[in-house]
Write a protein that holds these residues in place. Sequence first.
Motif, PDB file in Angstrom:
ATOM      1  N   ASP A   1       9.347  62.062   4.172  1.00  0.00           N
ATOM      2  CA  ASP A   1       9.494  62.190   2.723  1.00  0.00           C
ATOM      3  C   ASP A   1       9.124  60.858   2.062  1.00  0.00           C
ATOM      4  O   ASP A   1       9.212  59.799   2.684  1.00  0.00           O
ATOM      5  N   ILE A   2       8.726  60.954   0.800  1.00  0.00           N
ATOM      6  CA  ILE A   2       8.364  59.750   0.057  1.00  0.00           C
ATOM      7  C   ILE A   2       9.327  59.580  -1.122  1.00  0.00           C
ATOM      8  O   ILE A   2       9.522  60.507  -1.906  1.00  0.00           O
TER       9      ILE A   2
ATOM     10  N   PHE B   1       3.737  66.714   0.114  1.00  0.00           N
ATOM     11  CA  PHE B   1       4.852  65.818   0.426  1.00  0.00           C
ATOM     12  C   PHE B   1       6.168  66.347  -0.130  1.00  0.00           C
ATOM     13  O   PHE B   1       6.204  66.984  -1.178  1.00  0.00           O
ATOM     14  N   GLN B   2       7.235  66.070   0.608  1.00  0.00           N
ATOM     15  CA  GLN B   2       8.583  66.205   0.060  1.00  0.00           C
ATOM     16  C   GLN B   2       8.871  64.901  -0.675  1.00  0.00           C
ATOM     17  O   GLN B   2       8.830  63.824  -0.068  1.00  0.00           O
ATOM     18  N   VAL B   3       9.111  64.985  -1.964  1.00  0.00           N
ATOM     19  CA  VAL B   3       9.208  63.770  -2.770  1.00  0.00           C
ATOM     20  C   VAL B   3      10.631  63.567  -3.276  1.00  0.00           C
ATOM     21  O   VAL B   3      11.206  64.450  -3.923  1.00  0.00           O
ATOM     22  N   GLY B   4      11.185  62.412  -2.962  1.00  0.00           N
ATOM     23  CA  GLY B   4      12.440  61.997  -3.575  1.00  0.00           C
ATOM     24  C   GLY B   4      12.074  61.187  -4.805  1.00  0.00           C
ATOM     25  O   GLY B   4      11.651  60.035  -4.690  1.00  0.00           O
ATOM     26  N   HIS B   5      12.165  61.778  -5.982  1.00  0.00           N
ATOM     27  CA  HIS B   5      11.646  61.143  -7.188  1.00  0.00           C
ATOM     28  C   HIS B   5      12.745  60.956  -8.222  1.00  0.00           C
ATOM     29  O   HIS B   5      13.720  61.697  -8.258  1.00  0.00           O
ATOM     30  N   SER B   6      12.543  59.937  -9.052  1.00  0.00           N
ATOM     31  CA  SER B   6      13.507  59.688 -10.125  1.00  0.00           C
ATOM     32  C   SER B   6      12.820  58.899 -11.233  1.00  0.00           C
ATOM     33  O   SER B   6      11.820  58.213 -11.011  1.00  0.00           O
TER      34      SER B   6
END
Length: 900
Positions: free
Chosen positions: A92-93, A123-128
Amino acid sequence: MSAGNHISSTQSSAVASLGLQEQREAMHQRLREGATGGEVVQVFSDFMDGLLITRFREVIQEGNAEIRTSSQQCCLVAMGGYGRRELAPYSDIDVMVLTQGTQAKIADIISKGVFHHLWDLGFQVGHSVRSIEECLEIGESDLPACTSLMESRFLGGNAAVFQEFMKKFERKILKRQAKQFVLDKIEERQREYAKFGGTIFLLEPNIKKSKGGLRDVHLIQWVGHVRFGAGTIQELANRGILDFQDYQVLQDAQEFLLRLRGFLHFEAKRAQDILTFDDQVRLAEIDGLSDRPNLLAVEQFMQQYFLHTTGLHDRCIRFLAHAEEQSWAERMRRWWPNALLEGNFRIEDHQLTIPSEKFHGILESPVLLLKLFDISHDQAVPVDSKVLNELSQYLATTPNEQFHTQEVSELFLGILNRPGRIAQTLEAMHQASLLEKLVPAFARVRGLMQFNQYHKYTVDQHSLLAVHEAERLQEDQGIVGEVYRQIQDKDILHLAVLLHDLGKGRPGDHSKIGQEIAHKMADRLDLSLEDREVLAYLVFHHLVMSHTAFRRDLSDPKIILAFAEKMKTVDVLQKMFILTVADISAVGPDVMTKWKESLLGELYARTYEAMVEGGKAPKTEKVEVVLQPETRRALLECLTTQGSEIPEIDWASWVDGQLSQLPDSYIVSTPVEQMAAHLLAIRNLRSRPTYVEGRFNGELSISQYVLITREKARPGLIMQVTGVFAALGLDVLNAQIMTLSDGTVLDVFSVNDADCAEQPSGYRLQEVAQEIQAVVQEESSVDQVLERHRRMNFGRQFPTGRRPTEVFIDNEASDSYTIIDVFADDKPGLLYVLAKTLVELDLSIHIARIGTRLDQVVDVFYVTNAQGDKISSEEVRKVIQDVLRASVDKFLDEEELASS
């Protein structure tokens, strides 16, 4: 955004996707050609930097003047593993848009333009999207978020915004809360240890989160950043906070694990951190390892894995102890150290250590080295882990012969003779590489994996755990604890437990090799002739008690007398009992069940009685001997009350007549109310021809099903019942088939219900009983039950492939029955196939028992021919062997074909 821009964005995603695929293929090839795991994650991180920075700039350029102006108030930030430049090929990114103040419009445009792009790439994105103040607020209250923010790395936009954030984050969050952060991260890691197996030595470890995994390196770096301002192991070593040797161990372990992780990701084409059996075999081949006699290539590979992860975890624990903040009082105590123990050792910070001025002299003295661990054992204080590491480095080049002295031997045996912390002391000695100086065979099994689904630990870990399981019996209140406390020379017992599996990993029978190791140890320790013989005997025969208890009819006096002859003395019997319990308990969690413990206890008690009686079998010839007078009275009262509708009957003489035909094991183990129900069912067979009962035995944690009917009317009952059990997913542990003179059968099946985590419900017991009754009464067939309860097979073939099916026939162990042992790969329905084959061979099954041998199941049958006699013809026994083997192989072939 215009249509033209949308098309441009779509084309950009397509181009980027192709570039991403090519990059991954190129990295995979580089890894195969010898690139390091560290190189791969850094190259991929750099590639993603380029992709994201380019996309970020495109989004800004595609905007209007207001957007371009507003973009000066924000930046793009890499976080977590990506922030560390440790991005695995399919991980994950974590990316954040960081703003100065509230910049909702620009933040929304950037997040959509960048994050959607990543999603398009798969992609599995960890976003904020957060402002600086929001980051500080969440960093104060959310531990995982705080950790991720700590690893932030600038990608693009206004660098001044990022620098302002990091300056405030370091000052307001990390420095103010450093001590609590460290404590919280250690506690969080402890929870991960528990969740992911609790030990380094797992069959299929998670190379990131299991004990000794990459997360231990991360923990060192997080704590190093907060406590010392050094956020990598390289920085910690450069500043002298980490010893060079420790740094080298950590760097080698990190590289080993990063390389493995790269291969796991590339093979799965997704994020994959579990090192499965199949992966282990494949990686051993990639590393060029080949099978050696009694040491598979995969076992050599996992030995390397465990050596790296053990070293990593040890350094992690030591670093955390070093990083722990000390109170004023603790710092002051260093100015007034504790008095020396025996002139050479000192307790500091609740650890036993060696003053620097004494260190060299102690290294040169094997007796003083043993004294260090002897004091640790007596004082219940662990030896300083730094001392253990320094000892390990020194002892690597020290000849074993220096420890071959009478004083050293006496100290070692003294430790083994004092239960309480023996296993902990031995483990510390193993960590210091001292144990292998005293027991040279231990060096060969360090980190040696047992590549099967039965053992859960490496040979060295299993051996140490077995010692722990033995000494904890000191507090056991059952028969096992009572026997343990009766043993006087516990040093010989614990030594046998320590040695019993050290013959593994070498060509030949490990028990025989273990016996040779035991003889050498007896010479080294200068044991008496009697102790020498007992030690070697226990090691050589350490499997015989479990084989007898789990595979033979313990109500047969001949079996008991034969086992008693093997044990020779009560002392050997007691030690063998404890060794067997400890060995099985140390195989893995929940392997020692109440059922197994009860069988071992029964074998011990019966054998002990036979030995005390001077070689006579336990008395079992009369009902009155087995059934106590008060129990008999309670049984008759029960029958009189419950059977009041039955015409006048002399219950006393009838009960004696029935019980005289049943084995004493049934009479002793069956509760009065249950026995009364069975006898009433036998009496009522004319009106109710089939009786089936299901109960849960809480004492043994197993389910028991009783079938009462007429055998002559329904041949092959065990075949039918085992077929129902197979269809419903129940594992048969034992089947006792009792036939009375009038043709009545009373069958008792002990089973494990894998579908029920704890006690099965009343509905479940009734469901199984009804299915059995329907099949026995020919209202249904086994095939129909199998079809109604068809199950998905979620199992997978073990990578070593199928083991050969073996059939052994013993015509000597029992006076009444021929015993057939079948060793085969375990598959649901195997017992049904075997029972069906035996019925087709016109054999009657009287007892069936099911055990294990590594990855195989052991099905044991006590049989007679159609006339009720043993199989006397050798030619007929050979036919039985061939037919059973062919039947099992055909069944396993069909199962493999169906699952492929």
